[in-house]
Design a protein around this motif. Structure first.
Motif, short mmCIF file in Angstrom:
data_model
loop_
_atom_site.label_atom_id
_atom_site.label_comp_id
_atom_site.label_asym_id
_atom_site.label_seq_id
_atom_site.Cartn_x
_atom_site.Cartn_y
_atom_site.Cartn_z
N GLY A 554 0.94 -1.13 0.15
CA GLY A 554 -0.01 0.16 0.03
C GLY A 554 0.81 1.37 0.00
O GLY A 554 2.02 1.33 0.60
N LEU A 555 0.60 2.31 -0.71
CA LEU A 555 0.76 3.73 -0.47
C LEU A 555 0.01 4.65 -0.53
O LEU A 555 -1.20 4.61 -1.15
CB LEU A 555 2.15 3.72 -1.47
CG LEU A 555 1.64 3.74 -3.14
CD1 LEU A 555 1.23 5.04 -3.53
CD2 LEU A 555 3.08 3.55 -3.87
N THR A 566 4.51 4.16 2.61
CA THR A 566 4.63 2.75 2.01
C THR A 566 4.61 1.81 3.07
O THR A 566 5.24 1.85 4.33
CB THR A 566 5.68 2.56 1.30
OG1 THR A 566 6.95 2.45 1.89
CG2 THR A 566 6.00 3.53 -0.12
N VAL A 567 3.63 0.67 2.78
CA VAL A 567 3.56 -0.51 3.76
C VAL A 567 4.03 -1.80 3.00
O VAL A 567 3.73 -1.78 1.71
CB VAL A 567 2.43 -0.49 4.68
CG1 VAL A 567 2.46 0.63 5.56
CG2 VAL A 567 1.13 -0.79 3.56
N SER A 568 4.62 -2.71 3.67
CA SER A 568 5.17 -3.81 2.93
C SER A 568 4.86 -5.11 3.66
O SER A 568 4.79 -4.96 5.16
CB SER A 568 6.64 -3.69 2.21
OG SER A 568 7.54 -3.38 3.20
N GLY A 569 5.34 -6.32 2.96
CA GLY A 569 5.55 -7.57 3.74
C GLY A 569 6.39 -7.70 4.66
O GLY A 569 6.37 -8.47 5.48
N ASP A 570 7.46 -6.69 4.78
CA ASP A 570 8.23 -6.91 5.74
C ASP A 570 7.96 -6.02 7.13
O ASP A 570 8.60 -5.91 7.98
CB ASP A 570 9.83 -6.13 5.51
CG ASP A 570 9.56 -4.72 4.79
OD1 ASP A 570 8.58 -4.19 5.32
OD2 ASP A 570 10.67 -4.07 4.58
N LYS A 596 -2.51 -2.06 4.01
CA LYS A 596 -2.84 -0.95 3.64
C LYS A 596 -2.68 0.18 4.37
O LYS A 596 -2.25 -0.08 5.53
CB LYS A 596 -4.32 -0.96 3.38
CG LYS A 596 -4.97 -1.68 2.24
CD LYS A 596 -4.71 -1.07 0.81
CE LYS A 596 -5.07 -1.79 -0.38
NZ LYS A 596 -4.44 -3.03 -0.62
N VAL A 597 -2.26 1.42 3.71
CA VAL A 597 -1.98 2.68 4.72
C VAL A 597 -2.69 3.78 3.99
O VAL A 597 -2.79 3.87 3.10
CB VAL A 597 -0.62 2.64 4.74
CG1 VAL A 597 0.00 3.08 3.41
CG2 VAL A 597 -0.04 3.73 5.89
#
Length: 625
Positions: A554-555, A566-570, A596-597
């Motif tokens: 998500g961004l 940004t958000v991610s799988g980490d 999401k963000v």
């Protein structure tokens, strides 16, 4: 961005940390994860890598950050001075136990010996020693001295022939005695500090073979009660180390006993896998009072003498029960499955909506209270948005329907049946609130006209070969950009219903956003990069490596266009400066993949949602530039 890995790590440490303001969530699957502090006004529970200390009166939250992976167990010392929490980690690595000083909220000691997972923790009655139990890949019990912060001694928790040990309990009077139990194993342990040894005594239960998942010691210290997965209770007479009785004989408790606490009058309070709590008689273990909660009960915490009982369930609900009038009240709730989308109504930062399996929920951002829940049984909501005038919530569901609801009551306004044949995966509304644009799992983009009495389809645009994951519309409603898992983003002309540009990239796109001035488009996807594109001709201007591992899920760009997040799988939330293309702040604390963000419209907070169903609200840092 071609920095080596260790440099990247160094840079993470030097970055400004995003401050976590509040969370909505409760990790309900952890056995005995909900605890009450002896001061009676704080409850403590894990959420991902954080420990949350919540004031029961003001609902103010504080966070203990120190674990680098999910917390698996916690305990509080009898005097309330220390909190100990254990974590899980990856195979082959050591799992930490952190002992926190409750008064300063700082780590007092970090105890590292167990591998992979800490199964359970218990303080002895004088709080001089902490007993820790490793998980099935470790299988050891270690006793730690709290004054020296050193291990006293350790031992294998069970015979080689026995199963896994699941739980610990400590004696009420003798600081050198504690108990362990699990699958086919039940042991009393004696600690010999002088010789640095712990010596086990196996309790013979005869022909009774049980898997014990929880234990409690009666308040006078003479009986040990063990709750089993079969749904009965073993009673052990502690002074003689003798197995006394098992009960109830006839009516076993459905789906096993998952939590238990001894009460001051000698009765035993138990919680079962089917979500019931029972008060049982001390010898026969027959139930004489019962209540039903949602989800299987994983924690029972007593306040004071037990006049108030707090219950945690694996559905992430926290209940409060008054012992005197035996009434149950829900005090905390959140999603317990992955959150698929988050949306703010236009121009307000007070409220936001999230959607997940079976429901849409509207939250009050400052307090974290749930204001509205819209439920559709056994269906998953993939996407949601508010119309600009705030009169409708539009949502896309995996059964191929678009549903609209009133935001005040949650009543359904209309449903568009069979909008897409592989589920509606993305949905958005034009700024004039007259049209809905939806994307489906089969790659279709459909445009719907909202009339007072009916909905009609205006156009179908078929270019994408795979599911459409995100749709964004420009401010003048003349064009929109859609991102798809087929590796393309398409810019559509909404007057002619035809494509004007296509952006190709060797990635599965997950998110897309317009710059507020609409001359750039930002995309993120499975290649872990954030790309800037020229909106006019679809050329790529710049690419940033946004994550070392894990898809960019998500961004969102702030309202001015100076920052994006940004958000991610980490599990990280990263705040970037738009023009410089560097990371400005980093948010660490999510316990699972962040989905999401959104930056709230007044640019005061960042709200991120994750796959474990929790919602984190971060303070937007004041610019230091």
């Amino acid at each position: 961005m071609s920095t080596p890995n260790n440099q990247q790590q160094e840079r993470l440490d030097n970055l400004q940390r995003l401050e976590l303001e509040s969370t909505i969530g409760f990790e309900g699957k952890i056995p005995n994860g909900l605890k009450l502090h002896p001061d009676r006004i704080h409850m403590i529970y894990p959420l991902g890598c954080n420990l949350v200390i919540e004031n029961l009166q003001t609902r103010q939250q504080e966070f203990l950050l120190g674990h680098n992976n999910n917390i698996s167990c916690l305990t509080i010392s009898n005097n309330g001075k220390y909190i100990a929490s254990g974590q899980v980690t990856f195979m082959g690595f050591k799992a930490d136990i952190i002992v926190w000083d409750y008064a300063t909220r700082d780590p007092y000691a970090r105890l590292v010996l167990h591998k992979v997972k800490i199964e359970d923790l218990a303080f002895t009655c004088t709080d001089r020693f902490l007993v820790s139990l490793g998980g099935q890949d470790d299988g050891a019990i270690i006793v730690w001295n709290m004054e020296t912060k050193e291990p006293v001694c350790g031992s294998a928790a069970q015979h080689k022939s026995a199963g896994i040990t699941y739980c610990l309990a400590t004696s009420k009077e003798d600081e050198f005695q504690f108990y362990s139990a699990g699958s086919g194993t039940l042991r009393f342990w004696q600690l010999d500090v002088g010789n640095r040894k712990i010596r086990p005594t196996d309790i013979n239960t005869g022909i009774v073979k049980r898997i014990v998942k929880c234990m409690t010691v009666s308040l006078d210290g003479t009986f040990l009660y063990c709750g089993t997965t079969t749904g009965d209770i073993l009673m052990i007479y502690i002074p003689a180390c003798q197995f006394k009785t098992i009960g109830p004989e006839k009516k076993k408790y459905s789906m096993g006993i998952s939590a238990m606490q001894a009460l001051i009058n000698g009765d035993v309070l138990i919680g079962t896998g089917e979500g019931k709590i029972h008060i049982t008689e001390k010898e026969t273990f027959k139930s004489f009072k019962t209540l039903q909660a949602t989800g299987s009960i994983t924690s029972l915490a007593l306040r004071g003498e037990g006049h108030m009982i707090f219950i945690g369930t694996d559905r992430s609900h926290i209940y409060k029960v008054n012992y005197a009038d035996w009434k149950m009240e829900l005090i905390n709730t959140c999603h317990n499955s992955p959150i698929n989308d988050i949306a703010f109504p236009f121009g307000t930062s007070e409220l936001f909506g999230t959607c997940s399996y079976q429901d849409i929920r509207i939250w009050h951002a400052p307090t974290g209270n749930e204001l509205l829940r819209i439920t559709e049984a056994n269906k998953t909501c993939n996407s949601l948005c508010f119309t600009r005038d705030g009169k409708m919530i539009i949502s896309g569901w995996d059964d191929g329907r678009i549903r609209a609801f009133y935001p005040e009551t949650g009543r359904e306004i209309f449903t568009i049946n069979d909008a897409h044949n592989r589920g509606v995966t993305a949905v958005t509304v034009t700024n004039d609130c007259r049209r809905i644009i939806s994307g489906g799992g089969e790659g279709m983009i459909r445009i719907w006209q909202i009339n007072p009495k009916s909905r009609e389809i205006l156009a179908t645009m078929k270019e994408h070969k795979n599911a459409v994951v995100a749709i964004r519309i420009n401010k003048s409603d003349t064009e929109c950009v859609t991102a798809s898992l087929d590796g393309t983003c398409i810019i559509w002309n909404l007057k002619r219903f035809a494509r004007t540009q296509v952006l190709f990239e060797n990635t599965l796109f997950q998110c897309v956003a317009y710059h507020p001035e609409e001359y750039h488009i930002l995309t993120g996807g499975s290649d872990r990069k954030v790309a800037y594109w020229e909106a006019v001709n679809g050329t790529q201007i710049r690419e940033l490596e946004a994550s070392k591992s894990g898809t960019i899920n998500g961004l969102d760009i702030d309202s001015v266009g100076n920052y994006f997040v940004t958000v991610s799988g980490d599990k990280l939330v990263k705040l970037w400066r738009y023009n410089e293309g560097d990371v400005f702040g980093i948010g660490i604390g999510h316990g699972s993949e962040v989905k999401k963000v959104k930056i709230c419209p007044n640019t005061q907070h960042i709200v991120s949602v994750s796959a474990d169903g929790s919602v984190f609200r971060w303070k937007f840092p004041k610019s230091t530039a």
